[in-house]
Every structure is written in C-alpha cells, then in structure tokens.
Design a protein around this motif. Structure first.
Motif, mmCIF file in Angstrom:
data_model
loop_
_atom_site.group_PDB
_atom_site.id
_atom_site.type_symbol
_atom_site.label_atom_id
_atom_site.label_comp_id
_atom_site.label_asym_id
_atom_site.label_seq_id
_atom_site.Cartn_x
_atom_site.Cartn_y
_atom_site.Cartn_z
ATOM 1 N N GLN A 13 -5.293 -25.437 -8.234
ATOM 2 C CA GLN A 13 -6.214 -25.559 -9.365
ATOM 3 C C GLN A 13 -7.691 -25.556 -8.985
ATOM 4 O OE1 GLN A 13 -5.358 -29.067 -11.586
ATOM 5 N NE2 GLN A 13 -6.117 -30.470 -10.034
ATOM 6 N N ASP A 14 -8.040 -26.059 -7.830
ATOM 7 C CA ASP A 14 -9.453 -26.114 -7.439
ATOM 8 C C ASP A 14 -9.870 -24.985 -6.496
ATOM 9 O OD1 ASP A 14 -9.880 -28.405 -8.938
ATOM 10 O OD2 ASP A 14 -9.311 -29.730 -7.281
ATOM 11 N N MET A 15 -8.976 -24.041 -6.250
ATOM 12 C CA MET A 15 -9.300 -22.943 -5.340
ATOM 13 C C MET A 15 -9.836 -21.736 -6.106
ATOM 14 S SD MET A 15 -6.229 -22.512 -2.638
ATOM 15 C CE MET A 15 -5.319 -23.883 -2.033
ATOM 16 N N THR A 16 -10.824 -21.096 -5.510
ATOM 17 C CA THR A 16 -11.261 -19.812 -6.033
ATOM 18 C C THR A 16 -10.284 -18.761 -5.535
ATOM 19 O OG1 THR A 16 -12.620 -19.275 -4.117
ATOM 20 C CG2 THR A 16 -13.688 -20.535 -5.907
ATOM 21 N N LYS A 17 -10.356 -17.578 -6.079
ATOM 22 C CA LYS A 17 -9.459 -16.501 -5.647
ATOM 23 C C LYS A 17 -9.681 -16.203 -4.159
ATOM 24 C CE LYS A 17 -7.979 -11.848 -6.538
ATOM 25 N NZ LYS A 17 -8.116 -10.606 -7.223
ATOM 26 N N THR A 18 -10.930 -16.216 -3.730
ATOM 27 C CA THR A 18 -11.249 -15.947 -2.323
ATOM 28 C C THR A 18 -10.669 -17.032 -1.423
ATOM 29 O OG1 THR A 18 -13.284 -14.870 -3.030
ATOM 30 C CG2 THR A 18 -13.144 -15.500 -0.710
ATOM 31 N N GLU A 19 -10.824 -18.288 -1.821
ATOM 32 C CA GLU A 19 -10.259 -19.395 -1.036
ATOM 33 C C GLU A 19 -8.739 -19.278 -0.959
ATOM 34 O OE1 GLU A 19 -13.166 -23.221 -1.761
ATOM 35 O OE2 GLU A 19 -11.862 -22.596 -3.410
ATOM 36 N N TYR A 20 -8.117 -18.962 -2.087
ATOM 37 C CA TYR A 20 -6.659 -18.819 -2.118
ATOM 38 C C TYR A 20 -6.207 -17.707 -1.179
ATOM 39 C CZ TYR A 20 -1.908 -18.059 -3.673
ATOM 40 O OH TYR A 20 -0.550 -17.910 -3.679
ATOM 41 N N GLU A 21 -6.868 -16.562 -1.244
ATOM 42 C CA GLU A 21 -6.489 -15.442 -0.375
ATOM 43 C C GLU A 21 -6.676 -15.798 1.090
ATOM 44 O OE1 GLU A 21 -8.892 -12.272 -1.913
ATOM 45 O OE2 GLU A 21 -7.511 -11.911 -3.596
ATOM 46 N N TYR A 22 -7.770 -16.501 1.402
ATOM 47 C CA TYR A 22 -8.030 -16.894 2.785
ATOM 48 C C TYR A 22 -6.966 -17.869 3.284
ATOM 49 C CZ TYR A 22 -10.035 -19.180 6.831
ATOM 50 O OH TYR A 22 -10.212 -19.706 8.086
ATOM 51 N N ILE A 23 -6.727 -18.915 2.526
ATOM 52 C CA ILE A 23 -5.769 -19.930 2.977
ATOM 53 C C ILE A 23 -4.353 -19.361 3.031
ATOM 54 C CG2 ILE A 23 -5.103 -21.128 0.839
ATOM 55 C CD1 ILE A 23 -5.921 -23.690 2.651
ATOM 56 N N SER A 24 -4.036 -18.493 2.105
ATOM 57 C CA SER A 24 -2.727 -17.856 2.096
ATOM 58 C C SER A 24 -2.524 -17.027 3.362
ATOM 59 C CB SER A 24 -2.605 -16.980 0.849
ATOM 60 O OG SER A 24 -1.441 -16.219 0.891
ATOM 61 N N SER A 25 -3.490 -16.213 3.701
ATOM 62 C CA SER A 25 -3.339 -15.379 4.901
ATOM 63 C C SER A 25 -3.381 -16.218 6.174
ATOM 64 C CB SER A 25 -4.402 -14.278 4.942
ATOM 65 O OG SER A 25 -5.680 -14.826 5.090
ATOM 66 N N THR A 26 -4.183 -17.286 6.180
ATOM 67 C CA THR A 26 -4.249 -18.180 7.346
ATOM 68 C C THR A 26 -2.898 -18.845 7.600
ATOM 69 O OG1 THR A 26 -6.595 -18.608 6.974
ATOM 70 C CG2 THR A 26 -5.405 -20.206 8.317
ATOM 71 N N ILE A 27 -2.286 -19.350 6.542
ATOM 72 C CA ILE A 27 -0.984 -20.015 6.687
ATOM 73 C C ILE A 27 0.083 -19.015 7.096
ATOM 74 C CG2 ILE A 27 0.872 -21.174 5.396
ATOM 75 C CD1 ILE A 27 -1.449 -22.994 6.316
ATOM 76 N N GLU A 28 0.092 -17.843 6.479
ATOM 77 C CA GLU A 28 1.079 -16.831 6.855
ATOM 78 C C GLU A 28 0.965 -16.504 8.344
ATOM 79 O OE1 GLU A 28 3.508 -15.695 4.830
ATOM 80 O OE2 GLU A 28 2.721 -16.839 3.157
ATOM 81 N N GLU A 29 -0.272 -16.428 8.836
ATOM 82 C CA GLU A 29 -0.493 -16.118 10.244
ATOM 83 C C GLU A 29 -0.092 -17.285 11.147
ATOM 84 O OE1 GLU A 29 -4.321 -15.476 13.058
ATOM 85 O OE2 GLU A 29 -4.301 -14.323 11.189
ATOM 86 N N LYS A 30 -0.527 -18.498 10.810
ATOM 87 C CA LYS A 30 -0.217 -19.666 11.647
ATOM 88 C C LYS A 30 1.277 -19.959 11.710
ATOM 89 C CE LYS A 30 -4.493 -22.360 11.457
ATOM 90 N NZ LYS A 30 -5.086 -23.661 11.099
#
Length: 181
Positions: A13-30
């Motif tokens: 709810q508090d994430m922007t689209k850019t933040e969501y995309e960044y965190i999503s790709s970071t977690i997928e990678e980690k």
C-alpha cells in the motif's frame, strides 16, 4: 476480503510502482526464486538424505511423516539452505493437499512454509534483507502457496503472523513498514 489479500495490501500500500518493481526484482535476484521454483538442483538435493526423504514422501502415509523428519535433518546439515529446504517440503505438502486434502499435509505445509519464512527473515539468515525486503519476501513466499491453494495461503498468513502476535496489525491494514524483526 481474505487474510492473504489484507496482508498483500499491507505490504504494497505505501509503495510506488518504481519501489515495487525495484523490491520485486531485488527479492527475485536474492532468493533466486525462478531457479528454485523451476527445479534447479541445489547441493542439498544431491544428498542421499534428500533422495530418501523424496522417496518416503512419494510413498505417502507414514512415509510422509518420516520425510518431514528427514527434511528437518537436512536443514541441520545444510544450514545456509535451510529456508529453501523447509520451503520445498512445505510446497510439496501444499501441492499434495490441494489435490488430496489430508490433515498431515495441511499441518506440515503450514509448519514448513512458516519455518522457511522464519529462517529467511531471521537476523542470522545468510541472505541479508532490509525490513521492506523481508515484508516482500514473506508476501512472495506465501503467494506461491496461495496460488496453489487459497485456503492454505490464508492459513499460512494467519499461522505465521499469529506466531509473532501480529495478525491484528494485518487485519487493521496499518502500514507495516517493519512487521518482521
């Protein structure tokens, strides 16, 4: 609205689209979830204990219970991979439960998926995650369960957050910037 949907809202709810995309790709990678979920072989999967656990699980009945014990032993031997070990067994149970509901698979699925999340988000985890990454990683692991069985996904949310006394916060839809310490 079910528990998983409430939890999902609290994570994004508090994430922007850019933040969501960044965190999503970071977690997928980690977490290497794509490699993990498409059956890339990990070191622990080559062990005789893993092969025995797989054979016991496939036998069903008492073999599934023996397999659960063997997966706990695997996690002791391969500590750096323990979240994956617990998660793999949890997903086996959820997948079996969705096709043939049985209390063992329901209980073991919940237990092992919750253990996986706990190990991944623990302070001594070999994968270092920020608070926001821990939230998203928890969401991402439960999402796979929810996609297999919405009932099990909801139960996982309730079980995991009940362990930490936090289900009330998820229900309130408060901003959970750091629900897992």
């Amino acid at each position: 609205m079910d528990q998983f949907e409430l939890f999902t809202r609290s994570v994004v709810q508090d994430m922007t689209k850019t933040e969501y995309e960044y965190i999503s790709s970071t977690i997928e990678e980690k977490l290497d979830l794509n490699g993990f979920l498409i059956q890339r072989m990990y070191f622990y999967q080559r062990s005789s204990l893993y092969k025995d656990a797989l054979n016991n699980f496939c036998r069903g009945g008492e073999g599934s219970d023996i397999s659960a014990t063997q997966f706990n032993q695997l996690a002791l031997h391969f500590r750096s991979e323990r979240w994956k070990i617990f998660y793999e067994f949890g997903l086996w149970c959820v997948n079996t439960y969705k096709d043939n509901p049985h209390s063992f698979h329901e209980e073991a699925g919940l237990e092992f998926v919750c253990k996986a999340i706990g190990c991944l988000t623990a302070s001594d985890s070999p994968i270092k995650l920020t608070a926001q990454e821990k939230n998203y990683a928890t969401f991402r692991l439960i999402l796979n369960v929810y996609n297999m069985s919405p009932k099990m996904g909801n139960s996982t949310v309730v079980s995991f957050f009940s362990m930490f006394g936090m289900i009330e916060e998820v229900n309130k839809l408060n901003s959970l910037s750091n629900p897992i310490h």
